[in-house]
Design an enzyme around this catalytic site. Structure first.
Site, PDB file in Angstrom:
ATOM      1  N   GLY A  59      26.961  35.892 -15.362  1.00 53.53           N
ATOM      2  CA  GLY A  59      27.913  35.600 -14.293  1.00 53.53           C
ATOM      3  C   GLY A  59      28.546  34.219 -14.305  1.00 53.53           C
ATOM      4  O   GLY A  59      29.088  33.760 -15.328  1.00 53.53           O
ATOM      5  N   SER A 109      28.304  28.820  -1.308  1.00 56.01           N
ATOM      6  CA  SER A 109      28.945  30.124  -1.079  1.00 56.01           C
ATOM      7  C   SER A 109      29.702  30.094   0.241  1.00 56.01           C
ATOM      8  O   SER A 109      29.348  29.344   1.152  1.00 56.01           O
ATOM      9  CB  SER A 109      27.881  31.223  -1.005  1.00 56.01           C
ATOM     10  OG  SER A 109      28.448  32.450  -0.599  1.00 56.01           O
ATOM     11  N   TYR A 128      20.081  35.027   3.186  1.00 55.59           N
ATOM     12  CA  TYR A 128      20.910  34.535   2.065  1.00 55.59           C
ATOM     13  C   TYR A 128      21.907  33.506   2.594  1.00 55.59           C
ATOM     14  O   TYR A 128      22.075  32.428   2.004  1.00 55.59           O
ATOM     15  CB  TYR A 128      21.628  35.692   1.366  1.00 55.59           C
ATOM     16  CG  TYR A 128      22.559  35.190   0.282  1.00 55.59           C
ATOM     17  CD1 TYR A 128      22.048  34.618  -0.886  1.00 55.59           C
ATOM     18  CD2 TYR A 128      23.946  35.247   0.436  1.00 55.59           C
ATOM     19  CE1 TYR A 128      22.902  34.125  -1.874  1.00 55.59           C
ATOM     20  CE2 TYR A 128      24.797  34.762  -0.553  1.00 55.59           C
ATOM     21  CZ  TYR A 128      24.266  34.195  -1.701  1.00 55.59           C
ATOM     22  OH  TYR A 128      25.107  33.703  -2.681  1.00 55.59           O
ATOM     23  N   LYS A 182      22.435  29.369   1.675  1.00 56.72           N
ATOM     24  CA  LYS A 182      23.664  28.714   1.224  1.00 56.72           C
ATOM     25  C   LYS A 182      24.139  27.671   2.246  1.00 56.72           C
ATOM     26  O   LYS A 182      24.796  26.688   1.871  1.00 56.72           O
ATOM     27  CB  LYS A 182      24.742  29.759   0.920  1.00 56.72           C
ATOM     28  CG  LYS A 182      24.398  30.624  -0.317  1.00 56.72           C
ATOM     29  CD  LYS A 182      24.236  29.774  -1.591  1.00 56.72           C
ATOM     30  CE  LYS A 182      23.950  30.594  -2.830  1.00 56.72           C
ATOM     31  NZ  LYS A 182      23.866  29.802  -4.061  1.00 56.72           N
ATOM     32  N   VAL A 233      32.589  37.362  -6.084  1.00 57.32           N
ATOM     33  CA  VAL A 233      32.763  37.205  -7.531  1.00 57.32           C
ATOM     34  C   VAL A 233      32.033  38.370  -8.194  1.00 57.32           C
ATOM     35  O   VAL A 233      30.837  38.588  -7.924  1.00 57.32           O
ATOM     36  CB  VAL A 233      32.130  35.887  -8.042  1.00 57.32           C
ATOM     37  CG1 VAL A 233      32.503  35.655  -9.500  1.00 57.32           C
ATOM     38  CG2 VAL A 233      32.543  34.699  -7.182  1.00 57.32           C
TER      39      VAL A 233
HETATM   40  P1  NDP Z   1      24.197  36.653 -11.591  1.00 54.85           P
HETATM   41  O1  NDP Z   1      23.113  37.558 -11.109  1.00 54.85           O
HETATM   42  O2  NDP Z   1      25.189  37.202 -12.543  1.00 54.85           O
HETATM   43  O3  NDP Z   1      23.547  35.346 -12.241  1.00 54.85           O
HETATM   44  C1  NDP Z   1      22.463  34.693 -11.632  1.00 54.85           C
HETATM   45  C2  NDP Z   1      21.872  33.678 -12.588  1.00 54.85           C
HETATM   46  O4  NDP Z   1      20.797  32.994 -11.919  1.00 54.85           O
HETATM   47  C3  NDP Z   1      21.293  34.333 -13.827  1.00 54.85           C
HETATM   48  O5  NDP Z   1      21.641  33.573 -14.961  1.00 54.85           O
HETATM   49  C4  NDP Z   1      19.787  34.278 -13.606  1.00 54.85           C
HETATM   50  O6  NDP Z   1      19.126  34.107 -14.841  1.00 54.85           O
HETATM   51  C5  NDP Z   1      19.646  33.007 -12.750  1.00 54.85           C
HETATM   52  N1  NDP Z   1      18.422  33.028 -11.969  1.00 54.85           N
HETATM   53  C6  NDP Z   1      18.116  33.819 -10.919  1.00 54.85           C
HETATM   54  N2  NDP Z   1      16.877  33.579 -10.505  1.00 54.85           N
HETATM   55  C7  NDP Z   1      16.379  32.607 -11.316  1.00 54.85           C
HETATM   56  C8  NDP Z   1      15.144  31.933 -11.399  1.00 54.85           C
HETATM   57  N3  NDP Z   1      14.136  32.193 -10.545  1.00 54.85           N
HETATM   58  N4  NDP Z   1      14.979  30.988 -12.355  1.00 54.85           N
HETATM   59  C9  NDP Z   1      15.976  30.711 -13.219  1.00 54.85           C
HETATM   60  N5  NDP Z   1      17.175  31.309 -13.192  1.00 54.85           N
HETATM   61  C10 NDP Z   1      17.353  32.250 -12.257  1.00 54.85           C
HETATM   62  O7  NDP Z   1      24.905  36.114 -10.288  1.00 54.85           O
HETATM   63  P2  NDP Z   1      26.087  35.051 -10.062  1.00 54.85           P
HETATM   64  O8  NDP Z   1      26.552  34.504 -11.335  1.00 54.85           O
HETATM   65  O9  NDP Z   1      27.056  35.691  -9.176  1.00 54.85           O
HETATM   66  O10 NDP Z   1      25.302  33.957  -9.220  1.00 54.85           O
HETATM   67  C11 NDP Z   1      25.244  32.591  -9.577  1.00 54.85           C
HETATM   68  C12 NDP Z   1      25.247  31.749  -8.326  1.00 54.85           C
HETATM   69  O11 NDP Z   1      26.468  31.945  -7.629  1.00 54.85           O
HETATM   70  C13 NDP Z   1      24.135  32.080  -7.326  1.00 54.85           C
HETATM   71  O12 NDP Z   1      23.646  30.865  -6.804  1.00 54.85           O
HETATM   72  C14 NDP Z   1      24.856  32.864  -6.251  1.00 54.85           C
HETATM   73  O13 NDP Z   1      24.223  32.769  -5.007  1.00 54.85           O
HETATM   74  C15 NDP Z   1      26.200  32.165  -6.263  1.00 54.85           C
HETATM   75  N6  NDP Z   1      27.317  32.897  -5.685  1.00 54.85           N
HETATM   76  C16 NDP Z   1      27.653  34.137  -6.170  1.00 54.85           C
HETATM   77  C17 NDP Z   1      28.741  34.810  -5.616  1.00 54.85           C
HETATM   78  C18 NDP Z   1      29.135  36.182  -6.050  1.00 54.85           C
HETATM   79  O14 NDP Z   1      29.859  36.862  -5.301  1.00 54.85           O
HETATM   80  N7  NDP Z   1      28.737  36.656  -7.215  1.00 54.85           N
HETATM   81  C19 NDP Z   1      29.534  34.178  -4.570  1.00 54.85           C
HETATM   82  C20 NDP Z   1      29.065  32.907  -4.121  1.00 54.85           C
HETATM   83  C21 NDP Z   1      28.012  32.282  -4.695  1.00 54.85           C
HETATM   84  P3  NDP Z   1      17.784  34.863 -15.311  1.00 54.85           P
HETATM   85  O15 NDP Z   1      17.777  36.208 -14.671  1.00 54.85           O
HETATM   86  O16 NDP Z   1      17.894  34.850 -16.808  1.00 54.85           O
HETATM   87  O17 NDP Z   1      16.697  33.978 -14.833  1.00 54.85           O
HETATM   88  C1  8X3 Z   2      28.003  35.490  -2.534  1.00 54.13           C
HETATM   89  C2  8X3 Z   2      29.205  35.918  -1.774  1.00 54.13           C
HETATM   90  O1  8X3 Z   2      29.950  37.071   0.353  1.00 54.13           O
HETATM   91  O2  8X3 Z   2      28.461  38.292  -1.126  1.00 54.13           O
HETATM   92  O3  8X3 Z   2      27.517  34.293  -2.060  1.00 54.13           O
HETATM   93  O4  8X3 Z   2      27.651  36.463   0.186  1.00 54.13           O
HETATM   94  S1  8X3 Z   2      28.775  36.982  -0.531  1.00 54.13           S
END
Ligand code: NDP
Ligand code: 8X3
Length: 252
Positions: free
Chosen positions: A13, A139, A152, A156, A185
């Site tokens: 991501g 977020s 959650y 944030k 996203v």
């Molecule tokens: P993904 O699930 O695609 O990626 C999450 C990443 O976090 C992975 O690389 C995973 O790696 C890592 N991760 C999760 N838990 C752990 C852990 N305990 N230790 C180390 N690494 C960890 O999600 P996103 O890319 O969407 O999320 C990334 C960030 O963006 C998060 O903080 C999320 O809250 C934030 N976010 C996402 C949004 C969305 O709509 N997608 C919107 C707003 C914010 P692995 O599993 O290899 O450990």
């Molecule tokens: C991730 C975006 O709106 O799903 O932080 O919480 S939302």
């Protein structure tokens, strides 16, 4: 040596997109996450393009493992220019009084305590060198709670306060601190949130063109490459048809 970006949660991501963006923009990388095989795959991809890459596979909830990983870096690699605290997740979408306490603990331990652990390990070096940039992935969920988002959203909101706190605490230095707050996203985020229920995860993005990890990586890179006197303190990035955490226009 080129500038160094350390990205947590680089295996998927937003983190993976940031790794690709910073690699292609001339940074060397330290990429972290739990999935060692994916880290190695990315390392091979980036090294083929001339980027130096170190992989550190550890669970960000395990502060001892995080400390060991960071301590394994040579002095040269310890000079991190940009720390992207991205590793994080949502688990479940339930009424607060019906939520799973285990999910709450995982979110709090990852999104808040994991981010603090990495900050505590990396920022002292930045302060000492009087340079560096911390980009925390917050977020829109931290701006206001939405239905069933409770814990959650709370994590944030904590990222927002912790990021603001750090910015205050390094104000006498040249270290910059940014809170990037994406809305929807399309990543693996919803698959994780719904414990692998892909159909439910897909429905999150129905009827709206969501943001991509690349959209967020572009903003992260913009913040990191702004002139030294410019601190992009906070950015809210939404899909065009999303107005807030709970107002989303869907064309069905
Ligand atoms: P993904 O699930 O695609 O990626 C999450 C990443 O976090 C992975 O690389 C995973 O790696 C890592 N991760 C999760 N838990 C752990 C852990 N305990 N230790 C180390 N690494 C960890 O999600 P996103 O890319 O969407 O999320 C990334 C960030 O963006 C998060 O903080 C999320 O809250 C934030 N976010 C996402 C949004 C969305 O709509 N997608 C919107 C707003 C914010 P692995 O599993 O290899 O450990
Ligand atoms: C991730 C975006 O709106 O799903 O932080 O919480 S939302």
């Amino acid at each position: 040596m080129k500038k160094i970006a350390l990205i947590t949660g680089a295996t998927s991501g937003i983190g993976e997109a940031c790794a690709r963006k910073f690699a292609h923009s001339g940074y060397d990388l330290i990429i972290t996450g739990r999935t060692a095989s994916k880290l190695e795959q990315l390392k091979a991809e980036f090294e083929a393009d001339g980027t130096k890459v170190l992989t550190l596979a550890f669970d960000v909830r395990n502060s001892e493992a995080a400390e060991k990983a960071v301590n394994s870096l040579t002095e040269e690699w310890k000079k991190v220019d940009v720390l992207i605290n991205n590793a994080g997740l949502a688990l479940g979408l339930d009424k607060e009084y019906e939520g799973d306490p285990e999910d709450w603990n995982t979110m709090i331990d990852t999104n808040i305590k994991g981010l603090l652990t990495m900050t505590r390990l990396i920022v002292p070096g930045m302060v000492k060198r009087n340079e560096g940039h911390v980009i925390n992935i917050g977020s829109v969920a931290g701006d206001a709670a939405y239905a069933k988002g409770n814990v959650y959203c709370g994590t944030k909101a904590a990222v927002k306060a912790i990021t603001d706190g750090l910015r205050i605490d390094v104000a006498e230095t040249a270290v910059r601190v940014t809170n990037l707050k994406p809305g929807l996203v399309e990543t693996n985020f919803s698959n994780v949130r719904f414990h692998g229920d892909y159909e439910r995860a897909d429905s999150v993005y129905k009827g709206i063109k969501p943001l991509t990890g690349e959209d967020i990586a572009d903003v992260a890179y913009y913040a990191a490459s702004a002139p030294k006197h410019v601190q992009i303190a906070e950015v809210l990035i939404l899909a065009t048809h999303q107005a807030s955490g709970s107002v989303i226009h869907r064309e069905m």
